[in-house]
Design a protein around this motif. Sequence first.
Motif, short mmCIF file in Angstrom:
data_model
loop_
_atom_site.label_atom_id
_atom_site.label_comp_id
_atom_site.label_asym_id
_atom_site.label_seq_id
_atom_site.Cartn_x
_atom_site.Cartn_y
_atom_site.Cartn_z
N ALA A 14 73.73 60.07 6.48
CA ALA A 14 75.07 60.71 6.90
C ALA A 14 75.40 59.61 8.73
CB ALA A 14 74.09 61.82 8.35
N PRO A 15 74.68 58.98 9.03
CA PRO A 15 75.24 58.46 9.74
C PRO A 15 76.21 57.47 9.56
CG PRO A 15 72.36 58.31 10.06
CD PRO A 15 73.29 58.53 8.71
N MET A 16 76.43 56.41 7.97
CA MET A 16 77.00 56.14 7.38
C MET A 16 78.62 56.64 7.06
SD MET A 16 75.07 53.08 5.28
CE MET A 16 73.77 54.59 4.72
N MET A 20 82.82 56.45 8.64
CA MET A 20 82.93 55.80 7.78
C MET A 20 84.52 57.19 7.52
SD MET A 20 80.80 54.43 4.06
CE MET A 20 81.56 56.30 3.59
N ALA A 21 84.03 58.33 8.21
CA ALA A 21 84.60 59.04 8.71
C ALA A 21 85.32 58.99 9.62
CB ALA A 21 84.32 60.53 8.28
N GLU A 22 85.06 58.31 10.90
CA GLU A 22 86.02 58.19 11.47
C GLU A 22 87.06 56.33 11.83
OE1 GLU A 22 82.94 57.47 14.90
OE2 GLU A 22 82.74 59.78 15.01
N ALA A 23 87.04 56.02 10.27
CA ALA A 23 87.42 54.69 10.33
C ALA A 23 89.15 55.25 9.69
CB ALA A 23 86.50 53.79 9.51
#
Length: 61
Positions: A14-16, A20-23
Amino acid sequence: MSSSLDPEIAEALAPMADAMAEATPPGVGDIEGRWSQWRHRHQARARRAQYKRRLNAELQP
């Protein structure tokens, strides 16, 4: 057969996934950024394939 992710693994990823969703993807003219992303994905794919081959070779009688 449905494919589902183990809840324990989903929790660890989940943290990764959030990061990645914000990148933002590299721009169209950003050749170095695109190359870096491609190379990273390719190396990860090759590493997984190597692990799989090694595991299969060890399990063969």
